[in-house]
Write an enzyme that holds these catalytic residues in place. Sequence first.
Site, mmCIF file in Angstrom:
data_model
loop_
_atom_site.group_PDB
_atom_site.id
_atom_site.type_symbol
_atom_site.label_atom_id
_atom_site.label_comp_id
_atom_site.label_asym_id
_atom_site.label_seq_id
_atom_site.Cartn_x
_atom_site.Cartn_y
_atom_site.Cartn_z
ATOM 1 C CG ASN A 1 39.499 44.708 55.003
ATOM 2 O OD1 ASN A 1 39.842 45.569 55.814
ATOM 3 N ND2 ASN A 1 38.875 44.979 53.879
ATOM 4 N NE ARG A 34 41.816 47.898 52.746
ATOM 5 C CZ ARG A 34 40.798 48.721 52.942
ATOM 6 N NH1 ARG A 34 39.812 48.371 53.743
ATOM 7 N NH2 ARG A 34 40.749 49.869 52.338
ATOM 8 C CG HIS A 75 40.102 52.744 46.753
ATOM 9 N ND1 HIS A 75 39.368 53.837 46.337
ATOM 10 C CD2 HIS A 75 39.409 52.188 47.756
ATOM 11 C CE1 HIS A 75 38.276 53.942 47.066
ATOM 12 N NE2 HIS A 75 38.282 52.946 47.942
ATOM 13 C CG LEU A 101 33.722 54.892 39.562
ATOM 14 C CD1 LEU A 101 32.789 55.191 38.395
ATOM 15 C CD2 LEU A 101 34.335 56.169 40.117
ATOM 16 C CG ASN A 103 29.620 53.756 50.202
ATOM 17 O OD1 ASN A 103 28.900 54.588 49.642
ATOM 18 N ND2 ASN A 103 29.634 53.606 51.516
ATOM 19 C CB VAL A 130 29.341 52.866 41.228
ATOM 20 C CG1 VAL A 130 28.767 53.779 40.159
ATOM 21 C CG2 VAL A 130 28.656 53.108 42.576
ATOM 22 N N GLY A 131 31.147 51.172 39.362
ATOM 23 C CA GLY A 131 31.841 51.055 38.078
ATOM 24 C C GLY A 131 31.529 49.759 37.351
ATOM 25 C CD GLU A 186 39.777 46.662 47.352
ATOM 26 O OE1 GLU A 186 38.530 46.573 47.348
ATOM 27 O OE2 GLU A 186 40.378 47.589 47.895
HETATM 28 P P1 AMP Z 1 31.659 48.825 46.828
HETATM 29 O O1 AMP Z 1 32.111 49.877 47.811
HETATM 30 O O2 AMP Z 1 32.640 48.592 45.726
HETATM 31 O O3 AMP Z 1 31.181 47.558 47.470
HETATM 32 O O4 AMP Z 1 30.376 49.451 46.097
HETATM 33 C C1 AMP Z 1 29.162 49.634 46.765
HETATM 34 C C2 AMP Z 1 28.271 50.526 45.955
HETATM 35 O O5 AMP Z 1 28.082 49.989 44.637
HETATM 36 C C3 AMP Z 1 26.840 50.652 46.498
HETATM 37 O O6 AMP Z 1 26.758 51.664 47.474
HETATM 38 C C4 AMP Z 1 26.046 51.011 45.251
HETATM 39 O O7 AMP Z 1 26.061 52.434 45.099
HETATM 40 C C5 AMP Z 1 26.851 50.435 44.112
HETATM 41 N N1 AMP Z 1 26.184 49.305 43.448
HETATM 42 C C6 AMP Z 1 26.207 48.001 43.799
HETATM 43 N N2 AMP Z 1 25.456 47.269 42.946
HETATM 44 C C7 AMP Z 1 24.960 48.127 42.020
HETATM 45 C C8 AMP Z 1 24.108 47.991 40.874
HETATM 46 N N3 AMP Z 1 23.630 46.813 40.495
HETATM 47 N N4 AMP Z 1 23.801 49.109 40.185
HETATM 48 C C9 AMP Z 1 24.290 50.315 40.557
HETATM 49 N N5 AMP Z 1 25.090 50.508 41.631
HETATM 50 C C10 AMP Z 1 25.423 49.430 42.351
#
Ligand code: AMP
Length: 403
Positions: free
Chosen positions: A12, A96, A185, A214, A216, A336-337, A389
């Site tokens: 990636n 990717r 995505h 959900l 970043n 986040v999700g 992914e």
């Molecule tokens: P991603 O882009 O899927 O790697 O998600 C990153 C985002 O996930 C971070 O910027 C956080 O906002 C959120 N995140 C990661 N761990 C947690 C957690 N334990 N609780 C709440 N939000 C989280």
Amino acid sequence: MTSQATRVLVLNSGSSSVKYQLLDMRDGTRLAVGLVERIGESASRLVHTPSGDGAGRRERTGRIADHERALEAVAEELALDGMGIDSPELAAIGHRVVHGGLEFSAPTVIDDAVLAEIERLVPVAPLHNPANITGIRTARALRPDLPQVAVFDTAFHTTMPEHAARYAIDVATADAHRIRRYGFHGTSHAYVSRRAAELLGRAPEELNLIVLHLGNGASASAVAGGRCVDTSMGLTPLEGLVMGTRSGDIDPAVVFHLERVAGMDTDEIDELLNKKSGLTGLCGDNDMREIRRRVDAGDAAATLAFDIYIHRLKKYIGAYYAVLGRVDAVVFTAGVGENAAPVREAAIAGLGELGLVVDAELNAVRSGEPRLVSPENARVAVAVVPTDEEMEIARQTFALVDA
Ligand code: AMP
């Protein structure tokens, strides 16, 4: 390809980084995971883990001049553990690629013509495709004999009907500049849809899902019978949900207003909407953990940011419910999700009339496994399915070269 070739290297490539994973497709084992960052700067860094569980981590620092040097360093790290990219066990390299336009609706073995097509798409993905192309060129130079496969972020969304994919603008202008909704995505939405069907014990063809990626970056999709029928990102990943630093949906006239009244130029507005908006713009933080901490401490800006984020999410759940007509599950994924129980709780709160309910105890469980967070007798399932992914890119790559 020899029959012993069961490994796929997933690359990636970003503008100043390369993330990689080596997977064995016999059983999905992660043999190595790593990242090269700050390529081209004096303080480049390579972090390599010769396993999926973080054990045996190694780190290199010091300038890595370009992507070619970065991939050479990755190859050296893999070779240290006897898994070099000259190994006969390597079946293919899966790349990717962010934008596949309308041209690519499936993973594709890369040849010169395919690479030229990906280059032709640079005007619609100026931030992403050039880095992906550099990664492909470098990997092809290292192993010219090996199949290299492009897996596109947009591919899963090419099934969207025209009425979902078209903007309501002058058709000739849209067509001349390839302006339409592509969605992103897609690899995550595809993986999560399939895993959600497994979790529910049903065939993907039978299910209507709303998938909420959900992280970043954030996007929602409506998936009917395993096919995407709508998604929230558009020509670029700026449209749709409120994200870490991106505004998501906005009246396009805000752009004219910023130009005419605030005196900002195109690059400044681009930077404002992509990098300084979303949660960051609203409250100064883009990490949901920090935002929740501030909400719990009574911080007004963080509370408003959280409420705006949830309000937008609810609007998309409602919209996609209407698009699908019947929904079997709402599925949360990405940083986040997967981790933020308060986001899931707030997004689903008040949707009981739609059959959507979250069980507080199940929602509080922390786990890396796919799971239901709705009560057993719920009319519509609410699920958490961790995305992967890299695994999906490896799976699609291997399926193509092993055929
Ligand atoms: P991603 O882009 O899927 O790697 O998600 C990153 C985002 O996930 C971070 O910027 C956080 O906002 C959120 N995140 C990661 N761990 C947690 C957690 N334990 N609780 C709440 N939000 C989280």
